[in-house]
Design an enzyme around this catalytic site. Structure first.
Site, PDB file in Angstrom:
ATOM      1  N   CYS B  88     -10.798 -73.709  32.347  1.00 13.46           N
ATOM      2  CA  CYS B  88     -10.563 -75.111  31.994  1.00 13.46           C
ATOM      3  C   CYS B  88     -11.341 -75.513  30.741  1.00 13.46           C
ATOM      4  O   CYS B  88     -11.162 -76.620  30.239  1.00 13.46           O
ATOM      5  CB  CYS B  88     -10.934 -76.016  33.159  1.00 13.46           C
ATOM      6  N   HIS B 337      -4.882 -83.363  33.519  1.00 13.61           N
ATOM      7  CA  HIS B 337      -5.706 -82.186  33.227  1.00 13.61           C
ATOM      8  C   HIS B 337      -4.836 -80.944  32.977  1.00 13.61           C
ATOM      9  O   HIS B 337      -4.765 -80.040  33.801  1.00 13.61           O
ATOM     10  CB  HIS B 337      -6.681 -81.967  34.390  1.00 13.61           C
TER      11      HIS B 337
END
Lengths: 132, 390
Positions: B88, B337
């Site tokens: 991420c 996200h």
């Protein structure tokens, strides 16, 4: 969940809680490490079978299961500090509502999960409350 | 080392973009950023793309080449393109590679992009791909999920510091409030603490509304040496620090489960590089993949004392207009996200704020902004500091 060789090559560790110990710094490693993180190249790694006792550092009750664990949900997942000082992730078998941080636990041999209808059944180490 | 400026930015819409492919969204972001900079494709020296898992999400690797090709940078221009991966934190790391490329003098005009197309697979497949940011052999094979790992951080934080579920919920409530004013946000709806507490439990104590969503989206930045920046724009934003730190891949191996040492160290390096302190920062985009992650982040970055992140949030110190506005974009929670894009999107938000172009979510008079991008449960952290003045 995993490929057969990937799981198989660690069977001794997964079934018997076998890890490693560095004779140089005295640290224990489970999951096993073949290269000491403290001593690096001057470390002296040997096999070590953990006693299997420890306590819960933190835990959660997983309600949305990981792939391959659907039939077990809800299940308790914990970070456990073994008495030798090594820290690992494992499931705790028992009533999720009765778990608490600091609870003493001991290791047991249990089914971990399954790779679908025709896949492998995975066995390994889980923990149970030590007091009972 | 040369000073580096950001001269162009662009986000695509964040959300479930069923009618757009991975290549479509990166090209949209890249072209948008180049247009924003007033530059042309021919001037680009290099392209860095943050992408976590093209292989799992769209069954496509070689993302750098794909993006360069569909951006028109390959066939005639042959511009080098590099895909950067750190779960991420891929986007933040792509930006860092781009900064180093310009600062070193190796390149002048560089594009840092980030993208993830996550909805071409079902949510189970997506969750499994995300779990590969953790230790597959020693966390996931025991039954760990990503929410499960952060839930264990939350459980210990609550036990040790008295943090409450209501305080966690306040993070989500605030981020939805900010997302409401961000035109690209996946979720623009206002929610309440009760909405969070009444949503389904994923992994105690985290409810579904404590978790960031699965999102498609892309973001891009154009970088230039500071001495060339004013040739392109009247409002260049300057990079004051880029810092990165590593920690153990598995959560259980951390020195303290409730502290992301990678964040602490990356922040320390960034503050030192920028010669700034936490109280100098006017706004920060932190990696709130879960509500507890924002609480840990504001503590580990020095905006709250350890253990006080929940109280600081409940006291509204992190809202727009508060002591230190956190996640004005809506954060990962409300803005969305798309994992590889997130680190770049955070920089787009800070640049937009420092330019004074953030509209109803503008932090008045912002001089310094920070971004904080995390890979996995904290094995990688990337921190950047930006300023309005050189």
């Amino acid at each position: 969940m995993s490929s057969v060789p990937r799981f198989w090559r660690n069977l001794a560790s997964r079934y018997n809680l076998e890890g490693t110990h560095c004779k140089e710094c005295g640290n224990y490693f489970y999951p096993p490490r073949n290269f000491c993180v403290n001593c690096r190249r001057s470390g002296q790694i040997e096999h070590y079978k953990f006693k299997g006792t420890g306590e819960i550092v933190t835990y959660t009750i997983i309600r949305t299961a990981a792939e391959g664990f659907e039939r077990q949900a809800p299940y308790t997942l914990a970070i456990i500090k073994l008495d030798e000082g090594s820290i690992m992730t494992a499931q705790i078998v028992g009533d999720p509502e009765k778990m608490y941080i600091g609870m003493r636990v001991r290791s047991v041999f249990r089914k971990l999960g399954e790779g679908g209808e025709r896949g492998m059944i995975y066995y390994g180490t889980k923990f149970v409350p030590a007091e009972t | 080392m040369r000073d580096v400026a950001i001269i162009g930015v662009k986000n695509t819409n964040f959300g479930e973009l069923w009618d757009q492919s991975l290549r479509d969204i990166v090209v949209e972001a890249g072209i948008g950023a180049i247009e924003d900079a007033g530059a042309s494709g021919k001037e680009i020296d290099a392209l860095y793309v943050g992408n976590m898992s093209g292989g799992r999400f769209v069954d496509q690797e070689h993302i750098g080449a794909l993006i360069a090709d569909y951006s028109g940078l390959s066939k005639n221009l042959h511009i080098p393109a590099t895909r950067v991966e750190a779960a991420c934190a891929s986007g933040g790391l792509a930006l860092r590679q781009a900064i180093m490329s310009v600062a070193s003098g190796y390149s002048d005009i560089v594009v840092a992009a980030g993208a993830e197309k996550m909805t071409d697979v079902g949510s189970e497949e997506a969750s499994s791909a995300l779990a590969s940011a953790a230790d597959r052999e020693w966390e996931c094979m025991a039954g760990a999920t990503f929410p499960g790992l952060y839930a264990m951080i939350a459980k210990l934080h609550m036990h040790r510091y008295g943090t409450t579920s209501e305080q966690l919920a306040e993070v989500a409530v605030k981020n939805h409030k900010n997302g409401h004013f961000n035109p690209i946000a996946q979720y623009k709806n206002i929610i309440t603490v009760d909405d969070v507490l009444n949503s389904i439990m994923v992994a105690d104590p985290l409810h579904i509304f404590d978790c960031s969503p699965i999102t498609d989206g892309a973001s891009a930045l154009v970088l230039a040496p500071a001495e060339l920046a004013l040739k392109y724009t009247d409002t260049p934003i300057y990079i004051r620090a880029t810092a990165q730190a590593s920690d153990t891949i598995a959560l259980h191996d951390r020195i303290d489960i409730t502290t992301l040492d990678s964040t602490v160290i990356a922040a320390k390096r960034a503050y030192s590089m920028a010669k700034l302190r936490p109280e100098d920062i006017d706004l920060v985009e932190v990696h709130d993949c879960f509500t507890i992650a924002e609480i840990c982040a504001i503590e580990d970055l020095g905006f709250a004392e350890k253990g006080k992140g929940g109280i600081v949030t409940a006291n509204e110190e992190t809202v727009i207009g508060g002591r230190i506005p956190v996640n004005t974009s809506g954060g990962l929670k409300a803005c969305g996200h798309p994992v590889g894009a997130t680190g770049v999107k955070q920089a787009v938000e800070v640049v937009t704020q420092l330019r004074g172009e953030a509209g109803k979510r503008q932090v008045e008079g912002a001089e310094y902004g920070m971004t904080h991008n995390v890979g996995g449960s904290g094995a990688t952290a990337v921190v950047h500091i930006f300023s309005r003045e050189r």
